[in-house]
Motif scaffolding. Structure first.
Motif, PDB file in Angstrom:
ATOM      1  N   VAL A   1       0.850  -1.196   0.000  1.00 11.04           N
ATOM      2  CA  VAL A   1       0.000   0.000   0.000  1.00 11.04           C
ATOM      3  C   VAL A   1       0.880   1.239   0.000  1.00 11.04           C
ATOM      4  O   VAL A   1       1.752   1.379   0.872  1.00 11.04           O
ATOM      5  N   PRO A   2       0.699   2.152  -0.957  1.00  8.53           N
ATOM      6  CA  PRO A   2       1.552   3.346  -0.999  1.00  8.53           C
ATOM      7  C   PRO A   2       1.257   4.293   0.155  1.00  8.53           C
ATOM      8  O   PRO A   2       0.133   4.357   0.659  1.00  8.53           O
ATOM      9  N   ALA A   3       2.271   5.022   0.577  1.00 11.92           N
ATOM     10  CA  ALA A   3       2.082   6.052   1.600  1.00 11.92           C
ATOM     11  C   ALA A   3       1.356   7.240   0.986  1.00 11.92           C
ATOM     12  O   ALA A   3       1.258   7.375  -0.231  1.00 11.92           O
ATOM     13  N   GLY A   4       0.837   8.103   1.853  1.00 11.94           N
ATOM     14  CA  GLY A   4       0.238   9.333   1.366  1.00 11.94           C
ATOM     15  C   GLY A   4      -1.265   9.323   1.320  1.00 11.94           C
ATOM     16  O   GLY A   4      -1.923   8.398   1.795  1.00 11.94           O
ATOM     17  N   ASP A   5      -1.811  10.390   0.706  1.00 11.41           N
ATOM     18  CA  ASP A   5      -3.251  10.609   0.643  1.00 11.41           C
ATOM     19  C   ASP A   5      -3.769  10.316  -0.756  1.00 11.41           C
ATOM     20  O   ASP A   5      -3.109   9.633  -1.540  1.00 11.41           O
ATOM     21  N   LYS A   6      -4.930  10.879  -1.093  1.00  9.99           N
ATOM     22  CA  LYS A   6      -5.600  10.584  -2.359  1.00  9.99           C
ATOM     23  C   LYS A   6      -4.697  10.751  -3.574  1.00  9.99           C
ATOM     24  O   LYS A   6      -4.803   9.988  -4.539  1.00  9.99           O
ATOM     25  N   GLU A   7      -3.821  11.735  -3.520  1.00  7.46           N
ATOM     26  CA  GLU A   7      -2.974  11.992  -4.679  1.00  7.46           C
ATOM     27  C   GLU A   7      -2.014  10.833  -4.957  1.00  7.46           C
ATOM     28  O   GLU A   7      -1.434  10.744  -6.049  1.00  7.46           O
ATOM     29  N   SER A   8      -1.852   9.933  -3.987  1.00 12.57           N
ATOM     30  CA  SER A   8      -0.969   8.781  -4.164  1.00 12.57           C
ATOM     31  C   SER A   8      -1.719   7.509  -4.536  1.00 12.57           C
ATOM     32  O   SER A   8      -1.106   6.441  -4.649  1.00 12.57           O
ATOM     33  N   ASN A   9      -3.056   7.602  -4.702  1.00  8.46           N
ATOM     34  CA  ASN A   9      -3.817   6.435  -5.153  1.00  8.46           C
ATOM     35  C   ASN A   9      -3.328   5.992  -6.527  1.00  8.46           C
ATOM     36  O   ASN A   9      -2.925   6.810  -7.349  1.00  8.46           O
ATOM     37  N   GLU A  10      -3.399   4.676  -6.771  1.00  9.85           N
ATOM     38  CA  GLU A  10      -2.906   4.116  -8.023  1.00  9.85           C
ATOM     39  C   GLU A  10      -4.058   3.508  -8.823  1.00  9.85           C
ATOM     40  O   GLU A  10      -4.753   2.615  -8.334  1.00  9.85           O
ATOM     41  N   VAL A  11      -4.281   3.992 -10.041  1.00 11.04           N
ATOM     42  CA  VAL A  11      -5.283   3.386 -10.924  1.00 11.04           C
ATOM     43  C   VAL A  11      -4.717   2.074 -11.458  1.00 11.04           C
ATOM     44  O   VAL A  11      -3.661   2.059 -12.099  1.00 11.04           O
ATOM     45  N   ILE A  12      -5.429   0.974 -11.190  1.00  9.97           N
ATOM     46  CA  ILE A  12      -4.953  -0.352 -11.563  1.00  9.97           C
ATOM     47  C   ILE A  12      -5.423  -0.749 -12.961  1.00  9.97           C
ATOM     48  O   ILE A  12      -4.667  -1.286 -13.768  1.00  9.97           O
ATOM     49  N   ARG A  13      -6.689  -0.459 -13.264  1.00 12.28           N
ATOM     50  CA  ARG A  13      -7.249  -0.818 -14.567  1.00 12.28           C
ATOM     51  C   ARG A  13      -8.538  -0.051 -14.796  1.00 12.28           C
ATOM     52  O   ARG A  13      -9.124   0.489 -13.857  1.00 12.28           O
ATOM     53  N   THR A  14      -8.977  -0.014 -16.046  1.00 16.22           N
ATOM     54  CA  THR A  14     -10.250   0.605 -16.410  1.00 16.22           C
ATOM     55  C   THR A  14     -11.061  -0.378 -17.232  1.00 16.22           C
ATOM     56  O   THR A  14     -10.522  -1.327 -17.817  1.00 16.22           O
ATOM     57  N   PHE A  15     -12.356  -0.140 -17.287  1.00 21.71           N
ATOM     58  CA  PHE A  15     -13.244  -0.968 -18.099  1.00 21.71           C
ATOM     59  C   PHE A  15     -14.029  -0.064 -19.037  1.00 21.71           C
ATOM     60  O   PHE A  15     -14.653   0.910 -18.595  1.00 21.71           O
ATOM     61  N   GLY A  16     -14.006  -0.396 -20.321  1.00 22.99           N
ATOM     62  CA  GLY A  16     -14.764   0.364 -21.306  1.00 22.99           C
ATOM     63  C   GLY A  16     -14.163   1.726 -21.574  1.00 22.99           C
ATOM     64  O   GLY A  16     -13.073   2.064 -21.109  1.00 22.99           O
ATOM     65  N   GLU A  17     -14.882   2.511 -22.334  1.00 22.67           N
ATOM     66  CA  GLU A  17     -14.451   3.851 -22.701  1.00 22.67           C
ATOM     67  C   GLU A  17     -15.443   4.882 -22.164  1.00 22.67           C
ATOM     68  O   GLU A  17     -16.613   4.574 -21.949  1.00 22.67           O
TER      69      GLU A  17
ATOM     70  N   GLN B   1     -13.188   2.644 -13.302  1.00 18.48           N
ATOM     71  CA  GLN B   1     -11.790   2.318 -13.058  1.00 18.48           C
ATOM     72  C   GLN B   1     -11.653   1.698 -11.670  1.00 18.48           C
ATOM     73  O   GLN B   1     -12.520   1.871 -10.802  1.00 18.48           O
ATOM     74  N   VAL B   2     -10.557   0.974 -11.465  1.00 16.31           N
ATOM     75  CA  VAL B   2     -10.233   0.386 -10.165  1.00 16.31           C
ATOM     76  C   VAL B   2      -8.966   1.045  -9.660  1.00 16.31           C
ATOM     77  O   VAL B   2      -7.960   1.117 -10.379  1.00 16.31           O
ATOM     78  N   SER B   3      -9.006   1.540  -8.415  1.00 14.14           N
ATOM     79  CA  SER B   3      -7.860   2.221  -7.820  1.00 14.14           C
ATOM     80  C   SER B   3      -7.438   1.542  -6.528  1.00 14.14           C
ATOM     81  O   SER B   3      -8.284   1.159  -5.715  1.00 14.14           O
ATOM     82  N   LYS B   4      -6.126   1.385  -6.352  1.00 15.33           N
ATOM     83  CA  LYS B   4      -5.594   0.963  -5.052  1.00 15.33           C
ATOM     84  C   LYS B   4      -5.385   2.230  -4.231  1.00 15.33           C
ATOM     85  O   LYS B   4      -4.691   3.159  -4.661  1.00 15.33           O
ATOM     86  N   LEU B   5      -5.975   2.259  -3.045  1.00 15.93           N
ATOM     87  CA  LEU B   5      -5.911   3.475  -2.230  1.00 15.93           C
ATOM     88  C   LEU B   5      -4.597   3.578  -1.466  1.00 15.93           C
ATOM     89  O   LEU B   5      -4.055   2.579  -0.977  1.00 15.93           O
ATOM     90  N   ALA B   6      -4.106   4.806  -1.362  1.00 19.26           N
ATOM     91  CA  ALA B   6      -2.952   5.080  -0.515  1.00 19.26           C
ATOM     92  C   ALA B   6      -3.363   4.964   0.952  1.00 19.26           C
ATOM     93  O   ALA B   6      -4.553   4.989   1.293  1.00 19.26           O
TER      94      ALA B   6
END
Length: 429
Positions: free
Chosen positions: A111-127, A321-326
Motif C-alpha cells: 500500500v503506498p504512503a500518502g493521501d488521495k494523490e498517491s492512489n494508483e489506478v490499476i485498470r479501467t473498463f470500457g471507454e 476504473q479500479v484504484s488501489k488506495l494510498a
C-alpha cells in the motif's frame, strides 16, 4: 486493534508502517507502560504468595503462644503494597488499552504512503461515453425531468441531505438492489437483514469507535442523553459483529455473507459545488458483501470481492476504473483497500461505488473473533473483509448520465430491463 507483541518485537518497523497514514507517532510511553505492567505481575504474584503462606502460619504460631504482632504488621504492609501495585497495574492497563484502541491498522506492505494523490489506478473498463453530439444534462436535471427523484419533497421530509425516489426512480433503485442480491445468491453468499440500530460494541469492533464515534447518528434517550444505540453507517458495522465473541471451527471458514440496508451518515453535504443531488447524502442504499477467512486465505478473498464488485458494474455496462488506495485514504480499520469508481460525465471525474477492503486481524481482535486450527487445536484471530456490492447513490447518476440520449430519455441497462419492465426512461409529461 494491533497486537502489542508486534510493537514489542519491532517498534521501529511498526512505527514506520503506521507513518504511511499518520503524521507523528511514538511508542515510548506505551513501551514504558508495558514494562511497568510486566514488572508488576511477578511482584504482585510473589507478594500474594508470601501473604498467603505467612497468613496460613499465623494461627499455628498463636497456638504455640508466640507473639505474631510484628508478622501481622508486616502482612498489613504487604497487603498495602499489593493494593498499590494492583492500582498502578489497573491504571497502566487502561492506558495501554486506550493507546492501542486509538491506533489505526498497519497498511499492507504494497500500500503506498500518502493521501488521495498517491492512489494508483490499476485498470479501467470500457471507454468514456461520447456525448459530444448533443447538449447533455447532469444527473440532477435528468432525474428531475424523468421524474425519478423529487429533491424538494425529499428536503421537505428529511431536511438537507435527503432525497425522495419516486416512480421509475424508485423502481430503478429497487431493480439495482435485486440485481445485486440475485448475483450474490448465485455465488453462494448467505443473505442477512441486520438491525439498523446497533449497540456501542458494534461500533468498537468495526474500528469506528471511539475515534469516529461522532460520525454516526446516535439515538437520544428519554433523559436527553445519547442512548446505547446508533444508526448503522454501513452494514459492514453489523456484519463484523455477526460472530463477535465466538470461536469458529476451521472447517466453517470462509464464512460469506451479504446484507442490504440503508446507510445513515453525518458526512453528507456539499463538500464541493459540483457534488449535487445524490452524490453525497445522509441516507443511501447499499448491499454489502463480507467474508471471515483464515489469515492465509484473505488475500485471495480480497481478489474475489473486487472481482464480484467489478462484475456488477460491468453488467450495468458502465465505464469505471479500479484504484488501489494510498494509506491515508483507506479507512482506519483497513490494511488494504481498492475502490471501484464509475465515471460521472457532468463532473468529469470518477466516483466510488464500491470499496473492497481487507482488515486482516484488526477488527477480529477488537471483536474477539477467532477460529480453532484443526492441526494445532490453537485459537487464532480470523481475517475480515468487506466490499460494497454495490452502493446505489452514485450508480443512478452514472446510469442516467452515461446512457442519456439527445431527446432527454435514458436507456435502461440490459440487466435491469426485465426488472423495470421497460428498456428506456422517458421524460415525464
Amino acid at each position: 486493534m494491533l497486537d502489542i507483541n508486534l510493537i514489542r518485537q519491532d517498534p521501529d518497523g511498526v512505527k514506520n508502517a503506521l507513518l504511511k497514514r499518520m503524521d507523528v507517532l511514538s511508542f515510548d510511553e506505551l513501551l514504558s507502560w508495558d514494562q511497568q505492567r510486566r514488572e508488576a505481575i511477578p511482584e504482585i504474584d510473589a507478594l500474594r504468595e508470601k501473604r498467603n503462606k505467612v497468613s496460613a502460619e499465623i494461627p499455628a504460631l498463636k497456638n504455640e503462644g508466640k507473639d505474631t504482632t510484628e508478622i501481622q504488621q508486616e502482612m498489613r504492609e504487604v497487603s498495602t503494597r499489593i493494593k498499590d501495585l494492583e492500582s498502578t497495574f489497573t491504571d497502566v492497563e487502561a492506558s495501554i488499552k486506550t493507546f492501542l484502541e486509538g491506533l489505526p491498522n498497519i497498511p499492507a506492505d504494497d500500500v503506498p504512503a500518502g493521501d488521495k494523490e498517491s492512489n494508483e489506478v490499476i485498470r479501467t473498463f470500457g471507454e468514456k461515453p461520447d456525448l459530444s453530439s448533443f447538449e447533455t444534462k447532469d444527473h440532477v436535471d435528468l432525474a428531475t425531468s424523468l421524474g425519478l427523484i423529487d429533491y424538494e419533497r425529499g428536503v421537505k421530509m428529511g431536511g438537507n441531505g435527503f432525497v425522495l425516489y419516486r416512480g421509475d426512480g424508485a423502481r430503478l433503485e429497487w431493480a439495482l438492489l435485486n440485481y445485486f442480491i440475485d448475483e450474490h445468491l448465485k455465488d453462494g453468499y448467505e443473505m442477512v437483514l441486520p438491525p439498523h440500530l446497533l449497540i456501542e460494541e458494534c461500533g468498537f469492533a468495526a474500528g469506528q469507535f471511539p475515534k469516529f464515534r461522532d460520525d454516526v447518528f446516535h439515538i437520544q434517550g428519554d433523559d436527553g442523553e445519547d442512548s446505547k444505540h446508533f444508526l448503522l453507517p454501513t452494514s459492514e458495522t453489523a456484519l463484523i459483529n455477526f460472530h463477535r465473541g465466538e470461536v469458529l471451527t476451521e472447517a466453517e471458514l470462509p464464512k460469506k455473507y451479504f446484507a442490504y440496508t440503508p446507510c445513515y451518515r453525518k458526512e453528507a453535504g456539499s463538500y464541493r459545488a459540483n457534488e449535487r443531488g445524490m452524490i453525497r447524502s445522509h441516507q443511501f442504499n447499499k448491499v454489502e458483501i463480507f467474508q471471515f477467512t483464515r489469515p492465509e486465505d484473505s488475500d485471495a478473498a480480497l481478489e474475489e470481492l473486487i472481482e464480484k464488485a467489478e462484475r456488477l458494474v460491468k453488467g450495468l455496462g458502465l465505464h469505471y476504473q479500479v484504484s488501489k488506495l494510498a494509506a491515508r485514504d483507506c479507512s482506519a480499520s483497513m490494511a488494504k483497500t481498492y475502490d471501484i469508481e464509475v465515471w460521472i460525465p457532468s463532473m468529469a471525474e470518477y466516483k466510488e461505488v464500491s470499496s473492497a477492503s481487507n482488515a486482516h486481524s484488526y477488527q477480529a481482535r477488537r471483536g474477539n473473533i477467532r477460529f480453532k486450527r484443526e492441526d494445532t487445536r490453537k485459537n487464532e484471530f480470523i481475517h475480515s473483509l468487506n466490499a460494497s456490492g454495490l452502493a446505489t447513490s452514485r450508480l443512478l447518476p452514472a446510469i442516467v448520465e452515461q446512457f442519456q440520449r439527445e431527446d432527454g430519455s435514458v436507456d435502461v441497462p440490459e440487466v435491469l430491463q426485465s426488472r423495470m419492465g421497460k428498456h428506456r426512461l422517458e421524460p415525464a409529461e
